[in-house]
Design an enzyme around this catalytic site. Structure first.
Site, PDB file in Angstrom:
ATOM      1  N   CYS A  74       0.839  -1.274  -0.018  1.00  0.00           N
ATOM      2  CA  CYS A  74      -0.009   0.087   0.023  1.00  0.00           C
ATOM      3  C   CYS A  74       0.816   1.141  -0.245  1.00  0.00           C
ATOM      4  O   CYS A  74       1.846   1.345   0.637  1.00  0.00           O
ATOM      5  CB  CYS A  74      -0.973   0.101   1.313  1.00  0.00           C
ATOM      6  SG  CYS A  74      -1.622   1.716   1.807  1.00  0.00           S
ATOM      7  N   CYS A  77       1.364   4.416   3.916  1.00  0.00           N
ATOM      8  CA  CYS A  77       2.571   4.717   4.856  1.00  0.00           C
ATOM      9  C   CYS A  77       3.736   4.696   4.240  1.00  0.00           C
ATOM     10  O   CYS A  77       3.986   3.560   3.265  1.00  0.00           O
ATOM     11  CB  CYS A  77       2.154   3.646   6.086  1.00  0.00           C
ATOM     12  SG  CYS A  77       0.798   4.201   7.041  1.00  0.00           S
ATOM     13  N   CYS A 157      -8.069  -0.343   7.366  1.00  0.00           N
ATOM     14  CA  CYS A 157      -6.451   0.616   7.828  1.00  0.00           C
ATOM     15  C   CYS A 157      -6.367   0.792   9.234  1.00  0.00           C
ATOM     16  O   CYS A 157      -7.156   1.300   9.881  1.00  0.00           O
ATOM     17  CB  CYS A 157      -6.760   1.876   7.273  1.00  0.00           C
ATOM     18  SG  CYS A 157      -5.365   2.814   7.284  1.00  0.00           S
ATOM     19  N   GLN A 258      -9.238  18.337   9.666  1.00  0.00           N
ATOM     20  CA  GLN A 258      -7.951  17.909  10.031  1.00  0.00           C
ATOM     21  C   GLN A 258      -7.915  16.416  10.258  1.00  0.00           C
ATOM     22  O   GLN A 258      -8.966  15.751  10.487  1.00  0.00           O
ATOM     23  CB  GLN A 258      -7.343  18.619  11.284  1.00  0.00           C
ATOM     24  CG  GLN A 258      -7.097  20.017  11.359  1.00  0.00           C
ATOM     25  CD  GLN A 258      -5.927  20.580  10.584  1.00  0.00           C
ATOM     26  OE1 GLN A 258      -5.133  19.729  10.087  1.00  0.00           O
ATOM     27  NE2 GLN A 258      -6.014  21.846  10.297  1.00  0.00           N
ATOM     28  N   ASP A 353      -3.766  29.486   7.632  1.00  0.00           N
ATOM     29  CA  ASP A 353      -3.601  27.940   7.625  1.00  0.00           C
ATOM     30  C   ASP A 353      -4.052  27.578   6.110  1.00  0.00           C
ATOM     31  O   ASP A 353      -5.016  27.079   5.909  1.00  0.00           O
ATOM     32  CB  ASP A 353      -4.377  27.086   8.548  1.00  0.00           C
ATOM     33  CG  ASP A 353      -4.281  25.737   8.312  1.00  0.00           C
ATOM     34  OD1 ASP A 353      -3.597  25.125   7.822  1.00  0.00           O
ATOM     35  OD2 ASP A 353      -5.411  24.901   8.955  1.00  0.00           O
ATOM     36  N   CYS A 379       1.130  22.261   6.425  1.00  0.00           N
ATOM     37  CA  CYS A 379       1.086  20.919   6.451  1.00  0.00           C
ATOM     38  C   CYS A 379       2.057  20.577   5.424  1.00  0.00           C
ATOM     39  O   CYS A 379       2.489  19.367   5.055  1.00  0.00           O
ATOM     40  CB  CYS A 379      -0.191  20.222   6.096  1.00  0.00           C
ATOM     41  SG  CYS A 379      -0.950  20.512   4.483  1.00  0.00           S
TER      42      CYS A 379
END
Length: 426
Positions: A74, A77, A157, A258, A353, A379
């Site tokens: 996957c 990650c 997940c 978020q 932001d 981010c």
């Protein structure tokens, strides 16, 4: 094991920006760690040169076993195989390195873990089963493989909140009235809220009345709080509420949120601490009010955002929460029409932001303002550093930087920076 392809042996020197091992001679080896000796298969035509990990010949003492059965296949990650302490240092270094490349010296705090109970929102890709008419095996739901359009079907997940563990089952079910991802591949966004799952389906286009009726029935069978198609609400069985400070926010269908509840609370706390005793705060790129609602517990807030649905959700939450200070809203495309210095100077503090691409135009206008304190949230370390450099050149000092990890196991890191004009009091 090797499949007979040509092999190379690599000494891994460091972790790259995306969590991949990088050898002494610059070869990128996903899955390898600094200090390791690995055997790898070179990939042709890649720049920078890449190689597929075949075997770890000498393992790092920091290597740990990944907890997810899909890790390595996957693409979600990047780095479950690194021990917590060096992982936290690597993430902090992403911020330190970005600031250094922008020529900025600033104190960077240790990484704050804000994973909490896990990710509260995921977007699953749904594709038809393999072969045949209709396809065999029914629709499959999962994530894309790394650097590929191939689907990795998953059962659940492990990095999500427990409420999202059934998200793949839900995604497969809601795809069936729309052809199961056979005609057009679907994206199904599933959010865990206080009143159940909030589901938004994307990628199909207009649906027939029959399909829409079937989806409404499925919402009941699956016990969903809300079901929408391309942001158009099909049914609300319960308001999909998100706690924000003392408020209960119902975000627009498919709207921004978020990644984790703990992450949002941590960022809001840092923002509130950053503006300190400022009376009037302008919240730029406010979204549906993740920061505005928390700020309004002690400050007058003017929220500016380009999405009308987000502002309506913010205004409703504000009006339904007793005891808040005044919150006003303004719909404005801050990329095309950033607030100018005279507009900003009406306030005692600025919060911004922006999306991942940053706020270059708006940052340039902030740099021209006289506002004493600015709190930037981002981010993306690269765009944060670029925007920070504009403020620093305009006379601000970056006095505090806090990296926040709500995207655990990924190369993404949230950042809160506090800027102040020298000589200005809180």
């Amino acid at each position: 094991m090797s499949d007979g392809a040509e092999m190379t042996t690599c000494e891994i020197a460091r972790l790259g920006l995306r969590g991949d091992g990088v050898s002494l001679n610059g070869v990128v080896v996903p899955g390898a760690l600094p200090g390791e000796t690995v055997r790898a298969v070179p990939e042709e035509g890649t720049r920078p040169p890449r190689a597929r990990l075949d075997a770890v010949l000498a393992a790092s003492p920091d290597r740990i076993a990944p907890f997810c059965p899909y890790f390595g296949t996957c693409g979600g990650c990047a780095i479950q195989h690194l021990a917590p302490a060096p992982y936290a240092e690597w993430k902090r270094d992403l911020v330190v390195g970005a600031l250094a490349r922008a020529g900025i010296e600033a104190p960077v705090a240790p990484l704050l873990d804000a994973h909490g109970a896990g990710r509260r929102r995921i977007t699953l890709h749904v594709r038809a089963g393999e072969g045949g008419h209709p396809p065999k095996g029914g629709p499959q739901a999962g994530f894309m493989a790394a650097r590929s359009h191939a689907l990795v079907a998953i059962d659940h997940c492990p990095i999500t909140e427990p409420a999202l563990h059934r998200a793949p089952e839900v995604a497969r079910a809601v795809s069936r009235p729309l052809g199961g991802g056979g005609g057009k591949p679907l994206d199904v966004q599933v959010t865990a809220t206080a009143n159940g799952l909030d589901v938004d389906i994307r990628g199909h286009g207009p649906a027939s009345d029959r399909a829409r009726q079937a989806l409404v029935l499925l919402a009941g069978e699956l016990d969903l709080a809300r079901l929408s198609l391309h942001g158009e609400v099909l049914i609300v069985r319960r308001p999909p509420e998100i706690p924000v400070g003392r408020s209960r926010l119902v975000p627009p269908a498919g709207g921004f949120l978020q990644a984790t509840a703990e992450g949002e609370a941590t960022l809001a706390r840092l923002v509130v601490e950053g503006v300190a005793k400022a009376k009037r705060v302008v919240d730029l790129f406010s979204g549906a009010g993740a920061f505005s609602l928390s700020l309004a517990e002690g400050h007058t807030v003017h929220a500016v955002e380009g999405e009308d649905g987000a502002l309506k959700a913010l205004d409703r939450a504000f009006r339904e929460t007793p005891g808040l200070r005044t919150v006003t809203t303004e719909r404005r495309d801050l990329f095309r029409r950033p607030l100018l210095a005279p507009e900003l100077d009406r306030h005692d503090a600025i919060v911004f932001d922006p999306p991942r691409a940053g706020a270059e135009s708006q940052s340039a206008r902030i740099a021209e303002s006289k506002v004493p304190v600015v709190v930037g949230v981002s981010c993306d370390a690269g765009s944060f550093a670029r925007d920070a450099a504009l403020l620093v050149r305009g006379g601000y000092r970056l006095e505090a930087v806090t990296p926040v990890d709500q995207f655990r196991h990924s190369p993404h890191v949230e950042i809160v920076g506090v800027f102040r004009r020298p000589g200005k009091k809180r």
